[in-house]
Design a protein around this motif. Structure first.
Motif, PDB file in Angstrom:
ATOM      1  N   ASP A   7     -21.277  -1.611 -38.521  1.00 17.23           N
ATOM      2  CA  ASP A   7     -21.440  -2.934 -38.711  1.00 17.23           C
ATOM      3  C   ASP A   7     -21.338  -3.208 -40.178  1.00 17.23           C
ATOM      4  OD1 ASP A   7     -21.477  -5.479 -37.765  1.00 17.23           O
ATOM      5  OD2 ASP A   7     -23.618  -5.511 -37.583  1.00 17.23           O
ATOM      6  N   THR A   8     -20.910  -4.195 -40.800  1.00 17.25           N
ATOM      7  CA  THR A   8     -20.825  -4.589 -42.100  1.00 17.25           C
ATOM      8  C   THR A   8     -21.210  -6.102 -42.378  1.00 17.25           C
ATOM      9  OG1 THR A   8     -19.007  -2.924 -42.478  1.00 17.25           O
ATOM     10  CG2 THR A   8     -19.558  -4.491 -44.255  1.00 17.25           C
ATOM     11  N   GLU A  37     -13.813  -8.225 -44.880  1.00 18.67           N
ATOM     12  CA  GLU A  37     -14.736  -7.224 -44.222  1.00 18.67           C
ATOM     13  C   GLU A  37     -13.495  -6.280 -43.660  1.00 18.67           C
ATOM     14  OE1 GLU A  37     -16.925  -8.838 -41.256  1.00 18.67           O
ATOM     15  OE2 GLU A  37     -17.083  -6.982 -40.161  1.00 18.67           O
ATOM     16  N   PHE A  38     -12.642  -6.511 -43.100  1.00 20.17           N
ATOM     17  CA  PHE A  38     -11.732  -5.542 -42.274  1.00 20.17           C
ATOM     18  C   PHE A  38     -11.015  -4.651 -43.328  1.00 20.17           C
ATOM     19  CE2 PHE A  38     -12.247  -9.187 -39.435  1.00 20.17           C
ATOM     20  CZ  PHE A  38     -12.974  -8.734 -38.494  1.00 20.17           C
ATOM     21  N   GLN A  39     -10.713  -5.304 -44.413  1.00 20.46           N
ATOM     22  CA  GLN A  39      -9.992  -4.310 -45.384  1.00 20.46           C
ATOM     23  C   GLN A  39     -10.941  -3.468 -45.915  1.00 20.46           C
ATOM     24  OE1 GLN A  39      -8.816  -8.014 -47.592  1.00 20.46           O
ATOM     25  NE2 GLN A  39      -6.535  -7.499 -47.392  1.00 20.46           N
ATOM     26  N   LEU A  67     -12.511   7.034 -28.694  1.00 20.45           N
ATOM     27  CA  LEU A  67     -11.856   6.022 -29.516  1.00 20.45           C
ATOM     28  C   LEU A  67     -13.100   6.129 -30.677  1.00 20.45           C
ATOM     29  CD1 LEU A  67     -10.175   3.623 -29.376  1.00 20.45           C
ATOM     30  CD2 LEU A  67     -11.666   2.526 -27.854  1.00 20.45           C
ATOM     31  N   GLY A  68     -12.334   5.740 -31.702  1.00 19.61           N
ATOM     32  CA  GLY A  68     -13.378   5.598 -33.050  1.00 19.61           C
ATOM     33  C   GLY A  68     -13.578   4.080 -33.656  1.00 19.61           C
ATOM     34  N   ILE A  69     -13.271   3.916 -34.872  1.00 15.39           N
ATOM     35  CA  ILE A  69     -13.287   2.601 -35.437  1.00 15.39           C
ATOM     36  C   ILE A  69     -12.319   1.888 -35.160  1.00 15.39           C
ATOM     37  CG2 ILE A  69     -12.904   1.534 -37.571  1.00 15.39           C
ATOM     38  CD1 ILE A  69     -14.731   3.588 -38.660  1.00 15.39           C
ATOM     39  N   GLY A  70     -12.516   0.319 -34.895  1.00 13.80           N
ATOM     40  CA  GLY A  70     -11.397  -0.491 -34.635  1.00 13.80           C
ATOM     41  C   GLY A  70     -11.372  -1.216 -33.339  1.00 13.80           C
ATOM     42  N   ASP A  71     -12.340  -0.988 -32.299  1.00  9.96           N
ATOM     43  CA  ASP A  71     -12.262  -1.660 -31.282  1.00  9.96           C
ATOM     44  C   ASP A  71     -13.711  -2.210 -31.101  1.00  9.96           C
ATOM     45  OD1 ASP A  71     -11.763  -2.843 -28.614  1.00  9.96           O
ATOM     46  OD2 ASP A  71     -10.180  -1.200 -28.542  1.00  9.96           O
TER      47      ASP A  71
END
Ligand code: ADP
Ligand code: MG
Length: 320
Positions: free
Chosen positions: A125-126, A7-9, A28-32
């Motif tokens: 969200d994935t 999912e993270f890749q 702050l964008g994607i990643g937290d």
């Protein structure tokens, strides 16, 4: 091609760096765990969520790039209808499998729309499941200046942007392969509607009410009518209809224009005086006066010349 990407890749490869981050707003964008934004002073945040489900809102096997463009356009159109400028968005993606070709096309469509309308993807969200795409767009508007559905006044002109009915006619064509010029024009209008930001820019300081036509002219006019406590007279002959829809549907074109959805044009009211002030310079954009606001007791009536005509159905309603 299916893959075992985590999912993270997937997020890193396809969803990071979609659109340019406005560092004035996005802390702050994607990643937290959360994204963080700071609103400029005297601006309000408008936001709107749109969800599309395979088999319900689009056919199985639909082109992923087009789907991305369409869901973005549908959501962005709501911002345009409020007079808001796009700023950032989030994405909820439910996928049956990690199909890299699909993700590549989808990401391409997202990037195209994000660049075209200057907004960035800041989170989402994935999950795994039946293909479902949800996009929440966020836009800024001067405090107290959002265009609402309420505010139309008796005597105001009723105006619509662009043409009506094209996307509704395209629904008949979604499963066709070989298409002629007329059909491909209609399909283009369905898959790639244009959020009407330029038009919104022109009218945002004068419109008394506004909505985007997603469910059909009459259905959406009813929302303005209910929120503004007024009725409307609509002139059937004035409805803006493309040459292509006319050719495709003949006599039936007006029925598409009145009742079918998915065009994402703006429908708004404005006082005659205010319209006279701005209508000399509309920058080549298409606006059509299609009627006027009348007392609430007169409800919504359609006229052909001076004869009233009866309407059979009103737009597309879920759960009915
Ligand atoms: P959490 O488990 O804390 O909810 P996730 O593992 O779901 O976080 O997501 C990790 C990061 O990736 C978050 O910043 C989230 O916003 C982002 N993210 C997840 N899915 C998507 C997506 N489809 N599009 C954009 N960002 C996403
Ligand atoms: Mg978390």
């Amino acid at each position: 091609m299916s893959s075992t990407l985590s999912e993270f890749q997937i997020i890193k490869r396809y969803f990071e760096g979609v659109g340019e981050i406005d560092s004035q707003i996005i802390d702050l964008g994607i990643g937290d765990d959360c994204s963080v934004v700071t609103l400029p002073p005297n601006q309000s945040l408008c936001f709107s969520l749109d969800t599309m489900v395979e088999g319900r809102h689009f056919p199985k096997g639909a082109c992923p790039e087009s789907l991305a463009k369409r869901v973005m356009a549908a959501a962005l159109s709501d911002l345009a209808a409020m007079g808001a400028k796009p700023s950032f968005f989030t994405l909820s993606l439910t996928l049956p499998e990690a199909n890299l070709d699909w993700l590549e096309g989808f990401s391409k469509g997202l990037r195209f729309m994000a660049n075209a309308h200057k907004l960035s993807l800041v989170g989402g969200d994935t999950t795994r499941g039946p293909l479902t795409i949800g996009v929440q767009v966020h836009g800024l508007v001067k405090k107290e200046k959002a265009l609402r559905r309420s505010g139309a006044k008796e005597g105001d002109l009723l105006i619509v942007t662009g043409n009506l009915g094209d996307a509704g006619a395209a629904l008949k064509l979604l499963n066709n392969d070989a298409v002629n010029d007329v059909e491909s024009y209609l399909l283009e209008r369905y898959y790639h509607p244009t959020p009407r930001f330029e038009e919104a820019d022109l009218i945002c300081s004068v419109a008394s009410s506004c909505i985007d036509v997603s469910d059909g002219l009459l259905a959406d006019l009813r929302h303005i009518s209910a929120a503004s406590f007024c009725g409307f007279e609509v002139n059937l002959e004035a409805l803006p209809i493309s040459a292509q829809l006319q050719q495709f549907a003949g006599e039936g074109a007006r029925s598409y224009a009145l009742n079918s959805g998915d065009d994402y044009e703006l429908l708004f009211t404005v006082s005659r005086d205010a319209w006279e002030r701005i209508s000399d310079d509309l920058g080549g954009l298409k606006f059509t006066v299609i009627g006027r606001a009348v007392p609430e007791s007169q409800d919504i009536k359609i006229y052909s010349g001076d004869k009233e005509v009866l309407i059979e159905s009103e737009g597309y309603k879920h759960f009915e």
